[in-house]
Every structure is written in structure tokens, then in C-alpha cells.
Motif scaffolding. Structure first.
Motif, short mmCIF file in Angstrom:
data_model
loop_
_atom_site.label_atom_id
_atom_site.label_comp_id
_atom_site.label_asym_id
_atom_site.label_seq_id
_atom_site.Cartn_x
_atom_site.Cartn_y
_atom_site.Cartn_z
N LEU A 33 2.61 12.75 9.59
CA LEU A 33 2.03 13.70 8.49
C LEU A 33 1.25 12.44 7.22
O LEU A 33 0.00 12.60 6.64
CB LEU A 33 2.96 14.95 7.53
N ALA A 34 2.11 11.31 7.19
CA ALA A 34 2.50 10.62 5.81
C ALA A 34 1.10 9.79 6.21
O ALA A 34 -0.07 9.39 5.48
CB ALA A 34 3.48 9.51 5.32
N GLY A 35 0.81 8.57 8.13
CA GLY A 35 -0.63 9.16 8.41
C GLY A 35 -1.29 9.25 8.28
O GLY A 35 -2.26 8.93 8.18
N LEU A 36 -1.51 10.25 8.88
CA LEU A 36 -2.30 11.25 8.41
C LEU A 36 -3.35 11.41 7.14
O LEU A 36 -4.68 11.04 6.85
CB LEU A 36 -2.59 12.74 9.15
N GLY A 37 -2.19 11.80 6.21
CA GLY A 37 -2.53 11.37 4.62
C GLY A 37 -3.64 10.24 4.75
O GLY A 37 -4.64 10.16 3.43
N LEU A 38 -2.92 9.46 4.88
CA LEU A 38 -3.34 8.06 4.39
C LEU A 38 -4.85 7.81 5.27
O LEU A 38 -6.25 7.03 4.90
CB LEU A 38 -2.94 6.84 4.87
N GLY A 39 -5.01 8.60 6.35
CA GLY A 39 -6.02 8.18 6.89
C GLY A 39 -7.38 9.50 6.24
O GLY A 39 -8.25 8.81 6.51
N ALA A 41 -7.67 9.96 3.72
CA ALA A 41 -7.34 9.03 2.37
C ALA A 41 -8.79 8.07 2.89
O ALA A 41 -9.45 7.79 1.95
CB ALA A 41 -6.77 8.44 1.33
N ALA A 42 -8.25 7.23 3.42
CA ALA A 42 -8.96 6.16 4.37
C ALA A 42 -10.55 7.21 4.53
O ALA A 42 -12.05 6.60 3.71
CB ALA A 42 -9.02 5.66 5.35
N ALA A 54 -11.40 1.77 1.96
CA ALA A 54 -10.78 2.28 2.90
C ALA A 54 -9.75 1.92 4.01
O ALA A 54 -9.25 2.20 4.69
CB ALA A 54 -11.69 2.88 3.04
N LEU A 55 -10.47 0.31 3.73
CA LEU A 55 -9.39 -0.10 4.58
C LEU A 55 -8.02 -0.86 4.79
O LEU A 55 -6.87 -0.21 5.84
CB LEU A 55 -9.84 -1.61 5.03
N LEU A 56 -7.26 -0.61 3.54
CA LEU A 56 -6.07 -0.36 3.03
C LEU A 56 -5.17 0.85 3.61
O LEU A 56 -4.68 0.86 4.42
CB LEU A 56 -5.77 -0.74 1.54
N PRO A 57 -5.92 1.67 2.90
CA PRO A 57 -5.16 3.30 3.56
C PRO A 57 -5.87 3.53 5.08
O PRO A 57 -4.37 4.65 6.63
CB PRO A 57 -5.65 4.29 2.84
N PHE A 92 -8.05 12.66 12.56
CA PHE A 92 -8.31 11.16 11.71
C PHE A 92 -9.53 10.35 12.27
O PHE A 92 -9.90 10.07 11.89
CB PHE A 92 -7.00 9.71 11.58
N TYR A 93 -9.48 10.43 13.61
CA TYR A 93 -10.44 9.88 14.80
C TYR A 93 -11.88 10.37 13.97
O TYR A 93 -12.27 9.94 14.22
CB TYR A 93 -10.26 9.57 16.20
#
Length: 202
Positions: A33-39, A41-42, A54-57, A92-93
Motif C-alpha cells: 500500500l505504501a508503494g501504491l501511495g508513492l506511485g 503521488a508520482a 515525479a521520478l523520486l516517488p 499504478f500502471y
């Protein structure tokens, strides 16, 4: 196409980090879920006109996507966790091309729509293959230990992340890059569909 080779390189350090996170109390679902949130956010940053930042998140989200499986292997793998992981990946994709469409609908709308349609078709052939493989009790670890059967293709996670990075670095070239990548996505899904006729013939 590159996932199997990439897994051999990244799995050992990911597994070490995953064990450390598990000892610290992290859960695989929480990392997913953290990964999805970061994606997401990007994607929001891209839509707001900041693809470089956006590359960072975006890259952090893909690190989390690799780490959730490592944490699961260090604790306990569950079917729900695998299901959540693939659903988060597809969310994300889809979000990244949509973000480029929202950032410039006139320049990116048609190419972005084509790319999303290609993702939809390719994802359908991928998940359908996984369902039939489960019915036949097929197994593979070529892309690492997964909850679903991962069939290979011309375009896999490694190529897609590289493509997203390229889009963030060259946002002005989104349309031509999306047309080309979408066409190869359609080809990848079509080849998987053709190959499955032999594998799953009754």
C-alpha cells in the motif's frame, strides 16, 4: 523480457532488506500500500506538470513493489497479499499514462488512450494465462516466487518501469513513445494469446 535477468540481480539485496523490515515490524501488505501511495503521488505530480520530480516517488514505489514480496517471504505469504500486489501494480500502471493525458489532453490524449487500451489488452492476456495456469497447476519461479503464474512477454515490469522513467525525462515525446510502446504491448499480448493455444489445448 528482462524480468528474469533483473530478478537474479535484485532479489538477493531485496531479500536482505525485506528481512530487516520484517524484523522491524513491517508487513507485506503495508509495504504494498505504501508503494501504491508513492506511485499515485508520482502520477499526481506528472498531472500537475512536474514529471522530473515525479521520478523520486515513482522509483521509490517500484522499490516498495519489490520489497513487499521480500517481506512476505520473510514472514508469511498469503493469497490475499498476492492479489493486493497485482491490483496495486495495475492501478499504478494505469495511473501514469492517465497523468500524462491530464497534463496535456490535446497533445497526449489519443496516444495515451491507445497506450491504456494496449495495457488493458496485455493485462487481460497475462491474467487469463495465470488463471488457466493455476487450473493446470503450472509453476514457475523465473520472475521470482509469485502468488500468480507469471508468463513472460516482450514487455514486462522492467521494460515498463524503464519506459515510465523515459517519459518523465522526455515528457515532450510522450505521444510518439506511447504509440510505439502501446504497439509493442499489443504485440506482446497477441504472442502470449497465440502461444497459450498450444499450452492450454485440451
Amino acid at each position: 523480457m528482462l524480468d528474469a535477468a533483473a530478478r537474479r540481480l535484485i532479489d538477493p539485496p531485496l531479500n536482505r532488506l525485506g528481512r530487516s523490515l520484517a524484523r522491524a515490524g513491517a508487513t507485506a501488505d503495508g509495504v504494498t500500500l505504501a508503494g501504491l501511495g508513492l506511485g499515485l503521488a508520482a502520477a499526481a505530480m506528472i498531472a500537475l506538470g512536474a514529471p522530473g520530480w515525479a521520478l523520486l516517488p515513482l522509483l521509490a514505489s517500484r522499490l516498495a513493489d519489490g520489497l513487499d514480496g521480500a517481506v512476505a517471504r520473510a514472514t508469511r505469504r498469503t493469497d490475499w497479499g498476492g492479489y493486493l500486489d497485482i491490483a496495486a501494480d495495475f492501478a499504478f500502471y494505469g495511473a501514469i499514462p492517465l497523468a500524462f493525458i491530464l497534463a496535456d489532453p490535446v497533445a497526449n490524449g489519443a496516444a495515451g488512450g491507445f497506450l491504456l487500451a494496449a495495457f488493458y489488452f496485455n493485462g487481460t492476456t497475462f491474467l487469463g494465462y495465470a488463471i488457466l495456469a493455476e487450473k493446470k497447476r503450472m509453476q514457475t519461479s523465473a520472475q521470482g516466487i509469485k502468488s500468480l503464474y507469471f508468463s513472460n512477454g516482450l514487455l514486462e515490469g522492467t521494460e515498463t518501469i524503464g519506459f515510465f522513467v523515459l517519459l518523465c525525462l522526455l515528457p515532450g515525446y510522450f505521444a510518439p513513445l506511447a504509440w510505439v510502446f502501446g504497439a509493442v504491448c499489443y504485440l506482446s499480448g497477441t504472442l502470449r494469446l497465440i502461444g497459450s493455444r498450444t499450452v492450454f489445448r485440451d
